[in-house]
Motif scaffolding. Structure first.
Motif, PDB file in Angstrom:
ATOM      1  N   ARG A  50      57.347  48.611  43.269  1.00 22.91           N
ATOM      2  CA  ARG A  50      56.919  47.268  43.653  1.00 22.91           C
ATOM      3  C   ARG A  50      55.739  46.832  42.767  1.00 22.91           C
ATOM      4  NH1 ARG A  50      54.053  50.694  46.613  1.00 22.91           N
ATOM      5  NH2 ARG A  50      52.000  50.093  47.379  1.00 22.91           N
ATOM      6  N   GLU A  51      55.528  45.554  42.713  1.00 22.49           N
ATOM      7  CA  GLU A  51      54.430  44.984  41.939  1.00 22.49           C
ATOM      8  C   GLU A  51      53.100  45.377  42.592  1.00 22.49           C
ATOM      9  OE1 GLU A  51      53.690  44.034  38.890  1.00 22.49           O
ATOM     10  OE2 GLU A  51      55.038  42.323  38.868  1.00 22.49           O
ATOM     11  N   ARG A  52      51.988  45.236  41.879  1.00 18.68           N
ATOM     12  CA  ARG A  52      50.672  45.589  42.459  1.00 18.68           C
ATOM     13  C   ARG A  52      50.362  44.744  43.683  1.00 18.68           C
ATOM     14  NH1 ARG A  52      47.011  42.286  38.230  1.00 18.68           N
ATOM     15  NH2 ARG A  52      48.044  43.473  36.612  1.00 18.68           N
ATOM     16  N   ALA A  53      50.830  43.506  43.693  1.00 18.35           N
ATOM     17  CA  ALA A  53      50.681  42.594  44.831  1.00 18.35           C
ATOM     18  C   ALA A  53      51.720  41.495  44.663  1.00 18.35           C
ATOM     19  CB  ALA A  53      49.275  42.007  44.882  1.00 18.35           C
ATOM     20  N   ASN A  54      52.091  40.865  45.740  1.00 22.67           N
ATOM     21  CA  ASN A  54      53.072  39.786  45.697  1.00 22.67           C
ATOM     22  C   ASN A  54      52.570  38.604  46.501  1.00 22.67           C
ATOM     23  OD1 ASN A  54      55.566  40.976  44.331  1.00 22.67           O
ATOM     24  ND2 ASN A  54      55.008  42.532  45.827  1.00 22.67           N
ATOM     25  N   GLY A  56      52.582  36.004  49.125  1.00 25.71           N
ATOM     26  CA  GLY A  56      53.206  36.026  50.434  1.00 25.71           C
ATOM     27  C   GLY A  56      52.857  37.285  51.227  1.00 25.71           C
ATOM     28  N   ASP A  57      52.304  38.288  50.563  1.00 21.73           N
ATOM     29  CA  ASP A  57      51.898  39.511  51.264  1.00 21.73           C
ATOM     30  C   ASP A  57      50.675  39.283  52.151  1.00 21.73           C
ATOM     31  OD1 ASP A  57      53.955  40.909  50.081  1.00 21.73           O
ATOM     32  OD2 ASP A  57      52.669  42.030  48.696  1.00 21.73           O
ATOM     33  N   LEU A  58      49.812  38.366  51.735  1.00 25.22           N
ATOM     34  CA  LEU A  58      48.590  38.077  52.487  1.00 25.22           C
ATOM     35  C   LEU A  58      48.796  36.753  53.213  1.00 25.22           C
ATOM     36  CD1 LEU A  58      45.726  39.147  53.017  1.00 25.22           C
ATOM     37  CD2 LEU A  58      44.956  37.813  51.056  1.00 25.22           C
ATOM     38  N   PRO A  59      48.893  36.795  54.545  1.00 19.13           N
ATOM     39  CA  PRO A  59      49.161  35.566  55.299  1.00 19.13           C
ATOM     40  C   PRO A  59      48.155  34.457  54.958  1.00 19.13           C
ATOM     41  CG  PRO A  59      49.248  37.478  56.731  1.00 19.13           C
ATOM     42  CD  PRO A  59      48.720  37.950  55.400  1.00 19.13           C
ATOM     43  N   GLU A  60      48.683  33.256  54.810  1.00 15.54           N
ATOM     44  CA  GLU A  60      47.906  32.040  54.560  1.00 15.54           C
ATOM     45  C   GLU A  60      47.240  31.990  53.187  1.00 15.54           C
ATOM     46  OE1 GLU A  60      45.564  30.682  57.900  1.00 15.54           O
ATOM     47  OE2 GLU A  60      46.867  31.766  59.287  1.00 15.54           O
ATOM     48  N   THR A  62      47.031  30.925  49.521  1.00 11.33           N
ATOM     49  CA  THR A  62      47.706  29.917  48.700  1.00 11.33           C
ATOM     50  C   THR A  62      48.155  30.565  47.394  1.00 11.33           C
ATOM     51  OG1 THR A  62      45.733  29.202  47.519  1.00 11.33           O
ATOM     52  CG2 THR A  62      46.203  28.115  49.649  1.00 11.33           C
ATOM     53  N   PHE A  63      49.043  29.878  46.694  1.00  7.68           N
ATOM     54  CA  PHE A  63      49.500  30.416  45.414  1.00  7.68           C
ATOM     55  C   PHE A  63      48.334  30.482  44.426  1.00  7.68           C
ATOM     56  CE2 PHE A  63      51.522  30.149  41.213  1.00  7.68           C
ATOM     57  CZ  PHE A  63      52.265  31.310  41.280  1.00  7.68           C
ATOM     58  N   ASP A  64      47.478  29.470  44.418  1.00 10.60           N
ATOM     59  CA  ASP A  64      46.315  29.484  43.523  1.00 10.60           C
ATOM     60  C   ASP A  64      45.395  30.661  43.838  1.00 10.60           C
ATOM     61  OD1 ASP A  64      47.195  27.268  42.120  1.00 10.60           O
ATOM     62  OD2 ASP A  64      45.977  25.851  43.277  1.00 10.60           O
ATOM     63  N   GLU A  65      45.210  30.957  45.107  1.00 12.82           N
ATOM     64  CA  GLU A  65      44.387  32.116  45.493  1.00 12.82           C
ATOM     65  C   GLU A  65      45.044  33.420  45.036  1.00 12.82           C
ATOM     66  OE1 GLU A  65      42.294  30.345  49.562  1.00 12.82           O
ATOM     67  OE2 GLU A  65      44.270  31.301  49.688  1.00 12.82           O
ATOM     68  N   PHE A  66      46.367  33.476  45.150  1.00 14.97           N
ATOM     69  CA  PHE A  66      47.081  34.660  44.681  1.00 14.97           C
ATOM     70  C   PHE A  66      46.895  34.843  43.176  1.00 14.97           C
ATOM     71  CE2 PHE A  66      50.831  36.410  42.582  1.00 14.97           C
ATOM     72  CZ  PHE A  66      50.797  37.696  43.096  1.00 14.97           C
ATOM     73  N   THR A  74      43.734  42.024  36.877  1.00 16.01           N
ATOM     74  CA  THR A  74      44.030  42.272  35.465  1.00 16.01           C
ATOM     75  C   THR A  74      42.738  42.460  34.676  1.00 16.01           C
ATOM     76  OG1 THR A  74      46.074  40.995  35.649  1.00 16.01           O
ATOM     77  CG2 THR A  74      45.225  41.366  33.431  1.00 16.01           C
ATOM     78  N   ARG A  75      41.749  41.604  34.923  1.00 16.28           N
ATOM     79  CA  ARG A  75      40.456  41.693  34.209  1.00 16.28           C
ATOM     80  C   ARG A  75      39.653  42.920  34.618  1.00 16.28           C
ATOM     81  NH1 ARG A  75      39.978  36.628  36.084  1.00 16.28           N
ATOM     82  NH2 ARG A  75      38.327  37.279  37.497  1.00 16.28           N
ATOM     83  N   GLU A  76      39.743  43.268  35.916  1.00 12.69           N
ATOM     84  CA  GLU A  76      38.973  44.381  36.480  1.00 12.69           C
ATOM     85  C   GLU A  76      39.961  45.401  37.053  1.00 12.69           C
ATOM     86  OE1 GLU A  76      36.049  42.966  39.361  1.00 12.69           O
ATOM     87  OE2 GLU A  76      36.063  41.001  38.362  1.00 12.69           O
ATOM     88  N   PRO A  77      40.488  46.305  36.221  1.00 14.31           N
ATOM     89  CA  PRO A  77      41.564  47.202  36.644  1.00 14.31           C
ATOM     90  C   PRO A  77      41.259  48.049  37.885  1.00 14.31           C
ATOM     91  CG  PRO A  77      41.240  47.331  34.286  1.00 14.31           C
ATOM     92  CD  PRO A  77      40.128  46.489  34.823  1.00 14.31           C
ATOM     93  N   GLY A  78      39.985  48.270  38.195  1.00 13.34           N
ATOM     94  CA  GLY A  78      39.638  49.054  39.379  1.00 13.34           C
ATOM     95  C   GLY A  78      39.482  48.222  40.644  1.00 13.34           C
ATOM     96  N   TYR A  79      39.519  46.896  40.520  1.00 15.07           N
ATOM     97  CA  TYR A  79      39.356  46.013  41.677  1.00 15.07           C
ATOM     98  C   TYR A  79      40.535  46.175  42.625  1.00 15.07           C
ATOM     99  CZ  TYR A  79      39.567  41.801  44.520  1.00 15.07           C
ATOM    100  OH  TYR A  79      39.685  40.932  45.576  1.00 15.07           O
ATOM    101  N   ILE A  80      40.249  46.496  43.874  1.00  9.29           N
ATOM    102  CA  ILE A  80      41.303  46.630  44.886  1.00  9.29           C
ATOM    103  C   ILE A  80      41.351  45.327  45.678  1.00  9.29           C
ATOM    104  CG2 ILE A  80      42.129  47.908  46.891  1.00  9.29           C
ATOM    105  CD1 ILE A  80      40.623  50.356  45.746  1.00  9.29           C
ATOM    106  N   PRO A  81      42.444  44.599  45.567  1.00  7.41           N
ATOM    107  CA  PRO A  81      42.549  43.310  46.258  1.00  7.41           C
ATOM    108  C   PRO A  81      42.705  43.494  47.763  1.00  7.41           C
ATOM    109  CG  PRO A  81      44.628  43.853  45.224  1.00  7.41           C
ATOM    110  CD  PRO A  81      43.647  44.931  44.826  1.00  7.41           C
ATOM    111  N   PRO A  82      42.565  42.410  48.532  1.00  6.49           N
ATOM    112  CA  PRO A  82      42.711  42.515  49.990  1.00  6.49           C
ATOM    113  C   PRO A  82      44.089  42.996  50.432  1.00  6.49           C
ATOM    114  CG  PRO A  82      42.074  40.268  49.337  1.00  6.49           C
ATOM    115  CD  PRO A  82      42.237  41.080  48.096  1.00  6.49           C
ATOM    116  N   VAL A  83      45.073  42.851  49.556  1.00  6.04           N
ATOM    117  CA  VAL A  83      46.426  43.336  49.832  1.00  6.04           C
ATOM    118  C   VAL A  83      46.980  43.887  48.525  1.00  6.04           C
ATOM    119  CG1 VAL A  83      47.524  41.087  49.424  1.00  6.04           C
ATOM    120  CG2 VAL A  83      48.661  42.758  50.886  1.00  6.04           C
ATOM    121  N   GLY A  84      47.673  45.010  48.588  1.00  4.79           N
ATOM    122  CA  GLY A  84      48.255  45.595  47.387  1.00  4.79           C
ATOM    123  C   GLY A  84      47.344  46.625  46.746  1.00  4.79           C
ATOM    124  N   ASP A  85      47.594  46.876  45.463  1.00  2.00           N
ATOM    125  CA  ASP A  85      46.878  47.904  44.717  1.00  2.00           C
ATOM    126  C   ASP A  85      46.083  47.294  43.579  1.00  2.00           C
ATOM    127  OD1 ASP A  85      48.102  49.986  46.179  1.00  2.00           O
ATOM    128  OD2 ASP A  85      49.830  50.005  44.839  1.00  2.00           O
TER     129      ASP A  85
END
Length: 176
Positions: A50-54, A56-60, A62-66, A74-85
């Motif tokens: 699966r992709e690092r994040a998709n 629609g994985d994080l409710p509400e 927006t696409f711009d926020e995604f 991508t800029r910060e490879p160690g950054y762990i997003p609120p959803v995904g890897d």
């Protein structure tokens, strides 16, 4: 998408495919099914593709926020997003599957992975030195998010415990 998947499957038709492993996401599974039907190869699903994040994985979200979250990963490879890897975690996840497949399949095997562009570049950026990646694009790391078109083919060869890039994001098979 359907035509691209059919052309990709057609490209694989006369190749001795050992197995196909696909991401659990619908568009990857559909492409894998076309390849499996054409090559008469077994197909397996693996969540490590699966992709690092998709979106629609994080409710509400927006696409711009995604997109902003994706770009930060991508800029910060160690950054762990609120959803995904993180990008680094995603690359390590794909590496674990690749090494497992290399250990469990004979050297002459041809395994097709059907996955996503971001995951491919996450693996490559965290596995290969930048000078090797720049052979495929002069600013590979900087523009990695734009380098892997849908249904493109990246070929890796496993030899002596290491992977080598033998082809990157080819779309020649889609031009027929």
């Amino acid at each position: 998408m359907k035509l691209q998947a059919q052309r990709t499957a057609h490209w694989f038709r006369n190749r001795p495919i050992t197995t196909i492993v696909t991401s659990p996401l619908r568009r990857a599974k559909e492409t894998a099914e076309y390849i499996a039907l054409t090559t008469k190869s077994p197909i397996f699903e693996d969540s490590r593709l699966r992709e690092r994040a998709n979106w629609g994985d994080l409710p509400e979200q927006t696409f711009d926020e995604f997109v902003a979250m994706w770009e930060r990963c991508t800029r910060e490879p160690g950054y762990i997003p609120p959803v995904g890897d993180s990008a680094k975690q995603a690359g390590v996840r794909l590496a674990s599957l690749l090494f497992e497949l290399a250990e469990t399949h004979p050297p002459e095997s041809n395994v097709v992975l059907v996955t996503h562009g971001g995951l491919i570049t996450d693996f490559l950026v965290h596995t290969f030195p930048e000078n090797q990646l720049n052979v495929w694009h002069p600013h590979f790391v900087a523009v990695q998010s734009d380098l892997v078109p849908e249904c493109s083919i990246t070929k890796l060869v496993y030899e002596n415990g290491n992977f080598k890039i033998d082809g990157f994001a080819s779309v020649e098979h889609l031009k027929s």
